[in-house]
Design a protein around this motif. Sequence first.
Motif, PDB file in Angstrom:
ATOM      1  N   GLU A  23       0.857  -1.183   0.000  1.00  0.00           N
ATOM      2  CA  GLU A  23       0.000   0.000   0.000  1.00  0.00           C
ATOM      3  C   GLU A  23       0.895   1.236   0.000  1.00  0.00           C
ATOM      4  OE1 GLU A  23      -3.031  -0.121   3.001  1.00  0.00           O
ATOM      5  OE2 GLU A  23      -3.522  -2.190   2.568  1.00  0.00           O
ATOM      6  N   ASN A  42      -8.547   0.200  -6.889  1.00  0.00           N
ATOM      7  CA  ASN A  42      -7.839  -0.645  -5.920  1.00  0.00           C
ATOM      8  C   ASN A  42      -7.826   0.073  -4.581  1.00  0.00           C
ATOM      9  OD1 ASN A  42      -6.360  -2.697  -4.794  1.00  0.00           O
ATOM     10  ND2 ASN A  42      -4.400  -1.869  -5.467  1.00  0.00           N
ATOM     11  N   GLY A  43      -8.926  -0.034  -3.877  1.00  0.00           N
ATOM     12  CA  GLY A  43      -9.132   0.711  -2.648  1.00  0.00           C
ATOM     13  C   GLY A  43     -10.511   1.335  -2.697  1.00  0.00           C
ATOM     14  N   ASN A  88      -8.978   5.150   4.651  1.00  0.00           N
ATOM     15  CA  ASN A  88      -8.695   4.865   3.251  1.00  0.00           C
ATOM     16  C   ASN A  88      -7.333   5.428   2.841  1.00  0.00           C
ATOM     17  OD1 ASN A  88      -9.339   3.887   0.650  1.00  0.00           O
ATOM     18  ND2 ASN A  88     -10.090   5.908   0.026  1.00  0.00           N
ATOM     19  N   THR A  89      -6.500   4.588   2.257  1.00  0.00           N
ATOM     20  CA  THR A  89      -5.134   4.854   1.754  1.00  0.00           C
ATOM     21  C   THR A  89      -4.079   4.983   2.844  1.00  0.00           C
ATOM     22  OG1 THR A  89      -5.071   7.310   1.665  1.00  0.00           O
ATOM     23  CG2 THR A  89      -6.128   6.152  -0.191  1.00  0.00           C
ATOM     24  N   GLY A  91      -3.217   2.655   5.121  1.00  0.00           N
ATOM     25  CA  GLY A  91      -2.459   1.420   5.280  1.00  0.00           C
ATOM     26  C   GLY A  91      -2.471   0.796   6.655  1.00  0.00           C
ATOM     27  N   ARG A 112      -2.940  -9.571   3.138  1.00  0.00           N
ATOM     28  CA  ARG A 112      -2.391  -8.245   2.829  1.00  0.00           C
ATOM     29  C   ARG A 112      -1.810  -7.528   4.042  1.00  0.00           C
ATOM     30  NH1 ARG A 112      -6.981  -8.983  -0.175  1.00  0.00           N
ATOM     31  NH2 ARG A 112      -8.344  -8.103   1.430  1.00  0.00           N
ATOM     32  N   SER A 174      -2.649  -2.859   6.940  1.00  0.00           N
ATOM     33  CA  SER A 174      -3.448  -2.637   5.734  1.00  0.00           C
ATOM     34  C   SER A 174      -4.795  -2.066   6.137  1.00  0.00           C
ATOM     35  CB  SER A 174      -3.663  -3.942   4.964  1.00  0.00           C
ATOM     36  OG  SER A 174      -4.578  -3.760   3.900  1.00  0.00           O
ATOM     37  N   GLN A 175      -5.350  -1.206   5.299  1.00  0.00           N
ATOM     38  CA  GLN A 175      -6.696  -0.702   5.561  1.00  0.00           C
ATOM     39  C   GLN A 175      -7.729  -1.791   5.333  1.00  0.00           C
ATOM     40  OE1 GLN A 175      -6.892   2.300   2.352  1.00  0.00           O
ATOM     41  NE2 GLN A 175      -8.651   1.178   1.571  1.00  0.00           N
TER      42      GLN A 175
END
Length: 216
Positions: A23, A42-43, A88-89, A91, A112, A174-175
């Motif tokens: 990420e 992707n997210g 979000n984003t 990580g 992930r 990871s989120q």
Amino acid sequence: MVNQILFLGLVVALTCSIAFAFEPKPLQDFCVSDTSSSARVNGLVCKDPKLAQANDFFFSGLHLTGNTSNPVGSKVTPVTASQIPGLNTLGISIVRLDYAPWGVNPPHTHPRATEILTVLEGALHVGFVTSNPDNRLITKVLQKGDVFVFPVGLVHYQQNVGNRNAVAIAALSSQNPGVITIANAVFGSNPPISAEVLTKAFQVDKSVVDWVQSKF
């Protein structure tokens, strides 16, 4: 000497690139997810940052005891980008884990994320299995305040080894770490994996496979 320095710098750069491969770092302060968007990325799609509110970065509920009245005797309460749009984003995510006496969080993987778990109450027997061909089991009994790491992608589990409830908090890198519970995936897939395949894989009689599949 100069060549050695250049080589060392290249190794460091490649290592950092690998470390951030899952990420990448965000390119803005935050990217609050827009749950109304139907775009596929992707997210999660970002909403206008001017519309961000405090509640986009907030979740209330980890003080609540999870319901462990189920066959495995545990409950996972996740806090991912689905619960906190502002993750979000970024990580990261977190979960609360509740265990009934002798309850287990069954063997599973996070495809992930690496997980770091802290015991808040009780005692937990934890472990993970290294990859093929060794499949070495690394285990430890944790007490209140102890911390343990489960490397990304490896099968791991926890078991309450006390006669009272246990609680842990785990952070994940990871989120949206994902979770694959081994028994559910192997014996409860939809449609089912062929009993003939599982019979050979587990080297048991087909009636055993049929019986286990019926549980899922």
